[in-house]
Design a protein around this motif. Structure first.
Motif, short mmCIF file in Angstrom:
data_model
loop_
_atom_site.label_atom_id
_atom_site.label_comp_id
_atom_site.label_asym_id
_atom_site.label_seq_id
_atom_site.Cartn_x
_atom_site.Cartn_y
_atom_site.Cartn_z
N GLN A 197 41.68 -22.70 -22.87
CA GLN A 197 42.91 -22.41 -22.13
C GLN A 197 44.04 -23.33 -22.56
N GLN A 216 28.07 -22.87 -19.25
CA GLN A 216 29.13 -23.03 -18.26
C GLN A 216 29.88 -21.72 -18.09
N THR A 217 30.02 -21.28 -16.85
CA THR A 217 30.84 -20.09 -16.59
C THR A 217 31.99 -20.52 -15.70
N ALA A 218 32.80 -19.55 -15.27
CA ALA A 218 33.92 -19.90 -14.41
C ALA A 218 33.47 -20.08 -12.97
N GLN A 262 31.86 -19.83 -20.96
CA GLN A 262 33.02 -20.64 -21.28
C GLN A 262 32.67 -21.70 -22.32
N ASN A 263 31.57 -22.41 -22.09
CA ASN A 263 31.08 -23.30 -23.13
C ASN A 263 29.58 -23.39 -23.01
N ILE A 264 28.96 -23.91 -24.06
CA ILE A 264 27.49 -23.97 -24.05
C ILE A 264 27.05 -25.35 -24.49
N GLU A 319 32.44 -14.94 -29.46
CA GLU A 319 33.51 -14.97 -30.46
C GLU A 319 33.91 -13.58 -30.90
N ALA A 325 37.93 -18.83 -28.45
CA ALA A 325 38.36 -17.70 -27.63
C ALA A 325 38.41 -18.03 -26.15
N ARG A 326 37.79 -19.14 -25.75
CA ARG A 326 37.76 -19.46 -24.33
C ARG A 326 38.65 -20.65 -23.98
N ASP A 359 36.28 -29.68 -20.47
CA ASP A 359 35.06 -29.32 -21.19
C ASP A 359 34.70 -30.32 -22.28
N TRP A 372 37.08 -11.99 -20.14
CA TRP A 372 35.99 -12.50 -19.33
C TRP A 372 36.33 -12.47 -17.84
N THR A 399 38.69 -25.18 -20.67
CA THR A 399 38.48 -23.73 -20.59
C THR A 399 38.59 -23.35 -19.12
N ALA A 400 38.16 -22.16 -18.80
CA ALA A 400 38.21 -21.74 -17.39
C ALA A 400 36.95 -22.14 -16.65
N GLY A 401 36.04 -22.82 -17.31
CA GLY A 401 34.82 -23.26 -16.64
C GLY A 401 35.17 -24.20 -15.51
N ASP A 402 34.41 -24.16 -14.43
CA ASP A 402 34.84 -24.94 -13.27
C ASP A 402 34.36 -26.37 -13.32
N SER A 403 34.07 -26.90 -14.51
CA SER A 403 33.63 -28.29 -14.58
C SER A 403 34.80 -29.22 -14.90
N THR A 460 29.46 -26.99 -27.24
CA THR A 460 30.20 -26.11 -28.14
C THR A 460 31.16 -25.26 -27.34
N VAL A 461 32.44 -25.27 -27.74
CA VAL A 461 33.44 -24.46 -27.04
C VAL A 461 34.03 -23.45 -28.02
N PRO A 462 33.84 -22.16 -27.76
CA PRO A 462 34.47 -21.16 -28.63
C PRO A 462 35.97 -21.15 -28.42
#
Lengths: 173, 502
Positions: A118, B467-469, B446-448, B495, A115-116, A147, B501, A140-144, A111-113
């Motif tokens: 990019q 997931q974070t940055a 960032q995502n879940i 949200e 708001a995040r 997403d 962030w 998103t800004a996640g480093d994976s 799930t990607v909100p």
């Protein structure tokens, strides 16, 4: 047109009972099967080439037939798996986030909100274009890295989703 | 503004030529190390002549390149931009708006320290993350550049908003925490030696056989060493021999841990800075890194029985960064005493509400899964020993040692794994002998992801990956209803959050 994807009102946006998922377009299954058929086709050709090049001592016609039979079973197996995987792919868009489910043995739902998010990309490979499908990628800004990668959306729907999310992000600013 | 030393183009320190040279030499050796054995072959006539000539040419060539690099590397501050031009044949011009500069860090490796210069690394944030590095300037110039850049940023900021953190402005660069050498010793003693121990064990076992061959050929070896290596099997099976080996292993592991800790964290100092902290540490490689509070993604506190006895813990801070900057994303503060840890937490988590609103434990499946994995591991070990044709005594010993200890570790882990809603953050507990506590503010998500294997699905169990940055936080084997609850809470927080962030 956008209403097609929205089934929830805002107050209960994150409660499981109200979720409705949308499956991928059937053309995706066709393209998945097509890719697997191409793979089997190349294997068959390799087997035949091997048959004509190798010595007939061990590569007898019996061996050839058994290999081909094996490949036929493999093809059936791959097609059945493709169907199973296809059925598991689902998208859910709500007012503030997007979710994508996939996987057979390891079932994932990401799930990607909004708001995040990019940026969003829409790609069409040649095979996809033939089937009038597109792939939606969400970053998103996640480093994976990427997403979400959702293949098997009709091009129009993909563009709708992108527009919907972009509008959301614009409003937020 | 025009009186700033950086308003005109300046070069690096001339000593930078030495640094450039070092870097070029290193790159040369790295690319052409394959050719080095040629120098030792006897098949080439007049070998000495060739070696001399080739080396001579290379030395002069590299020197020329280093000088050219130095001459054509210029930088200056113009208005609200930092400008860097480099290169003669391949020119590169970079202009960075000073606003976008996140941090200015210093780094010195051995060569820098010997020559007396510092490397300056300028990191920016934004959609395209850029890092500019000035390889060699004097410490004075580095500090001047850093304060000039920070001044400009501050001026810009107070133009846009009000003055944000009055505390930092007055306490600039005050050392709030310093690690003495004694503290360093304590820390290295409290590290996880088991890891170094198993590493050494693995190496000796794999090289053991080669070692035996070598020792047989070379007659220099001390009689005792010869005896030990050649009679390896007998020694290992005798209890006395085994315990001596164990003690030696432990001592070596402690030494390895000590070296690692000292080299990395020597003279660690923490200073409060604008909107963050500054950490300086290192022996052979000295660094001075700025960590902005906004960039913090997760904070991990690590402790173990030895650390607890000494009253210290390790605080690992993960900051946002692209995947290729993996190493620089982690700031590790060691030997942190309880009081300073509290200060740090209050600094980082602006909304530190200490009330635990809800606590979750993993489902029984979690322990079941660990048992299965332990069982498989024991089977593998037994099979290995079987193929090594070990004696019955060894089999017995190994299992008597491994089985209770692995079961105990599973028990420890089960007790230490929990998930909490605490104030504005999610707290995840983990660890076996060490105790690892991870804190993540909800809005940094960032995502879940919800992941279930077929087995987990059948048992109504799911794993969450956030997931974070700066990486992923894993909550394993939750009850499905708990997982959905946690997911819902985090999504709602993200949200509805108005905080940036980063």
């Amino acid at each position: 047109m956008v209403q097609y994807f929205l089934y929830l009102n805002e107050t209960e946006s994150n409660k499981m009972e109200n979720f409705t998922y949308n499956s991928m377009h059937p053309n995706l299954l066709k393209s998945m099967i097509f890719k697997r058929l191409v793979f089997i086709f190349f294997l068959v050709i390799t087997v035949f080439i091997g048959y004509f090049l190798e010595s007939q001592d061990w590569f007898t016609p019996v061996v050839l037939t058994s290999m081909l039979v094996f490949l036929i079973f493999l093809m059936i197996g791959l097609i059945l798996l493709a169907k199973a995987y296809f059925r598991r792919k689902r998208v859910r868009i709500m007012d503030k986030n997007i979710a994508y489910q996939e996987g057979l043995i390891f079932q994932k739902e990401t799930t990607v909100p909004f708001a995040r998010i990019q940026h969003i990309e829409i790609d069409e490979g040649p095979l996809e274009r033939y089937f009038k499908l597109a792939t939606l990628s969400i970053y998103t800004a996640g480093d994976s890295g990427r997403d979400l990668k959702i293949s098997g959306l009709e091009l129009e729907k993909a563009q709708e989703i992108k527009a919907f999310i972009s509008n959301f992000m614009k409003d937020e600013q | 503004m025009s009186s700033s030393p950086f308003s005109k183009f300046s070069r690096q320190s001339p000593l930078g030529i030495v640094i450039n040279y070092g870097v070029l030499l290193y790159k040369l050796v790295k690319s052409f190390w394959v050719f080095i054995p040629i120098f030792f072959s006897d098949s080439i006539e007049n070998k000495g002549f060739y070696i001399l000539n080739i080396s001579g040419v290379l030395i002069v060539l590299l020197l020329l390149v280093a000088i050219v690099q130095f001459l054509f590397f210029k930088f200056k501050i113009e208005g609200d931009q930092f400008i860097l031009n480099k290169g003669l044949i391949f020119k590169n011009k970079t202009a960075i708006p000073i606003e976008r500069i996140q941090s200015v860090n210093f780094k010195q490796n051995i060569l820098h320290q010997l020559v007396g210069v510092t490397q300056v690394e300028i990191q920016t944030a934004g959609a395209k993350e850029v890092e500019v590095s000035i390889k060699a300037v004097t410490k004075a110039v580095a500090k001047a550049l850093k304060s000039e850049l920070q001044k400009t940023t501050l001026v810009k900021k107070s133009e846009n908003e009000g003055v944000e953190n009055p505390v930092f402005q007055s306490e600039k660069r005050r050392v709030v925490y310093a690690l003495s050498f004694l503290d360093l010793l304590k820390v290295s003693f409290s590290e996880n030696h088991l890891r170094s121990f198993f590493w050494i064990l693995a190496i000796t076992f794999s090289f053991g056989y080669q070692l035996a061959d070598i020792v047989e050929d070379w007659n220099f070896a001390d009689e005792m060493i010869q005896y030990v290596v050649l009679n390896k099997e007998e020694i290992v099976s005798s209890l006395l021999g085994l315990s001596v080996l164990l003690v030696v292993g432990v001592v070596i592991s402690v030494v390895v841990s000590f070296l690692r800790v000292v080299l990395r964290h020597f003279d660690q100092k923490v200073r409060y800075q604008d909107e963050g902290i500054e950490v300086s540490e290192g022996l052979l490689t000295k660094r001075e890194d700025v960590l902005k509070i906004k960039k913090i993604q997760t904070i991990i506190q690590v402790t173990n029985p030895i650390k607890r006895a000494m009253g210290i813990e390790t605080v690992k801070i993960n900051q946002a960064g692209s995947a290729k900057m993996k190493q620089k994303k982690l700031v590790e503060l060691v030997g942190v005493k309880a009081q300073f840890a509290l200060e740090l937490m209050e600094l980082f988590y602006k909304t530190e509400g200490a009330d635990v609103k809800e606590r979750f434990n993993p489902a029984p499946y979690f322990m079941y899964r660990m048992f299965v994995r332990t069982f498989l591991f024991l089977i593998v070990v037994n099979v290995l020993f079987f193929f090594n044709s070990s004696t019955l005594l060894e089999f017995f010993l190994i299992n008597v040692l491994l089985i209770p200890s692995s079961l105990y570790l599973v028990y420890l882990k089960k007790n230490k794994t929990y998930f909490e809603f605490k104030g504005e953050k999610l707290v995840v507990g983990d660890g076996k002998i060490t105790t690892i506590t991870t804190g993540l503010e909800y809005y940094k998500t960032q995502n879940i992801k919800l992941v279930q294997s077929i087995i987990q699905k059948r048992r109504g169990v799911a794993t969450i990956k956030i997931q974070t940055a700066s990486g992923v936080v894993v909550l394993p084997c939750l009850f499905q209803s708990d997982a959905l609850k946690i997911q819902e809470k985090i999504l709602t927080k993200v949200e509805n959050s108005t905080r940036d962030w980063i």
